[in-house]
Design an enzyme around this catalytic site. Structure first.
Site, mmCIF file in Angstrom:
data_model
loop_
_atom_site.group_PDB
_atom_site.id
_atom_site.type_symbol
_atom_site.label_atom_id
_atom_site.label_comp_id
_atom_site.label_asym_id
_atom_site.label_seq_id
_atom_site.Cartn_x
_atom_site.Cartn_y
_atom_site.Cartn_z
ATOM 1 N N ARG A 67 0.822 -1.210 0.000
ATOM 2 C CA ARG A 67 0.000 0.000 0.000
ATOM 3 C C ARG A 67 0.864 1.271 0.000
ATOM 4 O O ARG A 67 0.523 2.269 -0.643
ATOM 5 C CB ARG A 67 -0.923 -0.016 1.216
ATOM 6 C CG ARG A 67 -1.951 1.088 1.175
ATOM 7 C CD ARG A 67 -3.022 0.851 2.217
ATOM 8 N NE ARG A 67 -4.040 1.884 2.155
ATOM 9 C CZ ARG A 67 -4.452 2.549 3.236
ATOM 10 N NH1 ARG A 67 -3.928 2.306 4.422
ATOM 11 N NH2 ARG A 67 -5.397 3.465 3.114
ATOM 12 N N HIS A 71 0.471 4.300 -2.633
ATOM 13 C CA HIS A 71 0.236 5.697 -2.227
ATOM 14 C C HIS A 71 1.382 6.593 -2.652
ATOM 15 O O HIS A 71 1.177 7.763 -2.972
ATOM 16 C CB HIS A 71 0.018 5.787 -0.715
ATOM 17 C CG HIS A 71 -1.373 5.393 -0.288
ATOM 18 N ND1 HIS A 71 -2.060 5.999 0.726
ATOM 19 C CD2 HIS A 71 -2.207 4.434 -0.769
ATOM 20 C CE1 HIS A 71 -3.266 5.445 0.859
ATOM 21 N NE2 HIS A 71 -3.363 4.480 -0.030
ATOM 22 N N VAL A 75 0.766 9.729 -5.856
ATOM 23 C CA VAL A 75 0.890 11.121 -5.429
ATOM 24 C C VAL A 75 2.279 11.611 -5.839
ATOM 25 O O VAL A 75 3.271 11.130 -5.312
ATOM 26 C CB VAL A 75 0.706 11.249 -3.901
ATOM 27 C CG1 VAL A 75 0.806 12.699 -3.475
ATOM 28 C CG2 VAL A 75 -0.629 10.646 -3.473
ATOM 29 N N GLY A 77 4.019 10.835 -8.325
ATOM 30 C CA GLY A 77 4.845 9.797 -8.939
ATOM 31 C C GLY A 77 5.629 8.983 -7.919
ATOM 32 O O GLY A 77 5.626 9.278 -6.727
ATOM 33 N N ASN A 99 -3.709 8.682 5.977
ATOM 34 C CA ASN A 99 -2.557 8.037 6.610
ATOM 35 C C ASN A 99 -2.955 7.163 7.793
ATOM 36 O O ASN A 99 -2.124 6.423 8.301
ATOM 37 C CB ASN A 99 -1.574 9.090 7.136
ATOM 38 C CG ASN A 99 -1.977 9.594 8.521
ATOM 39 O OD1 ASN A 99 -3.136 9.558 8.898
ATOM 40 N ND2 ASN A 99 -1.008 10.057 9.266
ATOM 41 N N HIS A 197 -6.031 -5.899 -2.497
ATOM 42 C CA HIS A 197 -6.722 -5.873 -1.210
ATOM 43 C C HIS A 197 -6.895 -7.257 -0.610
ATOM 44 O O HIS A 197 -7.194 -7.366 0.578
ATOM 45 C CB HIS A 197 -8.089 -5.191 -1.367
ATOM 46 C CG HIS A 197 -7.960 -3.717 -1.578
ATOM 47 N ND1 HIS A 197 -8.828 -2.985 -2.335
ATOM 48 C CD2 HIS A 197 -7.027 -2.838 -1.140
ATOM 49 C CE1 HIS A 197 -8.450 -1.721 -2.344
ATOM 50 N NE2 HIS A 197 -7.354 -1.603 -1.638
#
Ligand code: HEM
Ligand SMILES: *[C@@H]1O[C@H](CO)[C@@H](O)[C@H](O)[C@H]1NC(C)=O
Ligand SMILES: *[C@@H]1O[C@H](CO)[C@@H](O)[C@H](O)[C@H]1NC(C)=O
Length: 281
Positions: A67, A71, A75, A77, A99, A197
């Site tokens: 994850r 993330h 955001v 790159g 977060n 997931h």
């Protein structure tokens, strides 16, 4: 008959995977030989060793690290912007609302520490995250894929930039807009990536089961996140959810393709190799 078809599809997918891996020796500015050429041929091995220790102690970290990579890449790159700590008066990405459940930063610190001893100022935090995410996928029973390296660490990390991340409440067309229209993924890659997931809710030795159980439709229909349920229910995505449920080779193959693309989102030409992933040099 059905079994024969399944077998030949599986053989065919393996051939395609091998061919794809060969063709991807060099991708854009990234390369499979990057750290070999830099004089740090053991970089990948060091990442894998620290990851393997960490996941042995806490298997739930596999999902957390995957994850973090997602993330990071969505955001600004894949530039390790997510790893920078906030500074007085400036809130970094990692301290934005999404977060709440980000974990795994300490493992990345541990990897970086060993790499700084062995290959000082050589291995970028963005590459560490990309390699660690791949290792996490493999250790959780997912498919292996090559990770070309040579990413640079960025200089910017702003909490407001996390607006680029998908909210769990998005409907399928909004998800398609974000992944396909704006990021260049195929719809099936988006669906396969959401299959990441299946790692997130696993505990201890159950990862592998969860992943291979992906081919149980009832499990898919029990989508745990709203967005996953949406993908299973919406006409533009449901056929891929069903396809992956029936053919786990196809799921793994598309997941690999999606991860390769994700690992190369908006790469920086100008950048750095941070000495600590948490602070600018
Ligand atoms: C399709 C859009 C996506 C949405 C809306 C979404 C949303 C979420 C949400 C709400 C969580 C739960 C956080 C919590 O525990 O409170 C989560 C967890 C997670 N996400 Fe996603 N996600 C998306 C795509 C992805 C992608 C593309 C990946 C990587 C391939 C990914 C990997 C993960 C993992 C591994 C977890 C579990 C983390 C852990 O257990 O520590 N997600 N996601
Ligand atoms: C998330 O953000 C909060 C406040 O913005 C901060 O206190 C917390 O340490 C952050 N969590 C992580 C894992 O960085
Ligand atoms: C999906 O969400 C968008 C943005 O919130 C909205 O404009 C659109 O009408 C929704 N589409 C469907 C099919 O519900």
């Amino acid at each position: 008959m059905a079994n024969t078809n399944k077998l030949s599809t599986s053989v065919m997918m393996t051939v395609v995977m091998v061919l794809a891996a060969t063709a991807w020796g060099v991708t854009g500015e990234l390369s499979m030989e990057y750290y070999y050429m830099q004089g740090c041929p053991m970089a990948e091995m060091i990442v894998r060793d620290v990851m393997s220790d960490a996941i042995m102690k806490d298997p739930t970290l596999a999902a957390s690290i995957l994850r973090l990579h997602f993330h990071d890449c969505f955001v600004q790159g894949c530039d390790a912007s997510l790893l920078l700590d906030s500074t007085p008066g400036h809130k970094a990405e990692k301290d934005a609302p999404p977060n709440r459940t980000l974990r795994g930063f300490k493992v990345i610190d541990a990897i970086k520490e060993v790499l700084e001893e062995q290959c000082p100022s050589m291995v970028s935090c963005a590459d560490i995250l990309a390699l660690a995410a791949r290792d996490a996928v493999v250790m959780a029973g997912g498919p292996y894929y090559d990770v070309p390296t040579g990413r640079k660490d960025g200089f910017r990390s702003d909490a407001a930039d996390t607006a680029a991340l998908p909210a769990a409440t998005l409907n399928a067309s909004a998800l398609v807009d974000l992944f396909v229209d704006r990021r260049g993924f195929s719809v099936e890659e988006m669906v396969a990536l959401s299959g990441g997931h299946t790692l997130g809710v696993a505990h201890c030795a159950n990862f592998k089961n969860r992943l291979s159980n992906f081919d149980s439709t009832s499990q898919v229909n029990r989508g745990l996140l709203t967005s996953d349920q949406t993908l299973a229910d919406s006409p533009e995505t449901a056929m891929f959810v069903n396809m992956f449920a029936e053919n786990s080779d196809m799921f793994f193959y598309t997941f690999q393709q999606g991860m390769l693309k994700m690992g190369q989102l908006d790469l920086k030409e100008q950048g750095d190799v941070r000495k600590s992933c948490r602070v600018l040099n």
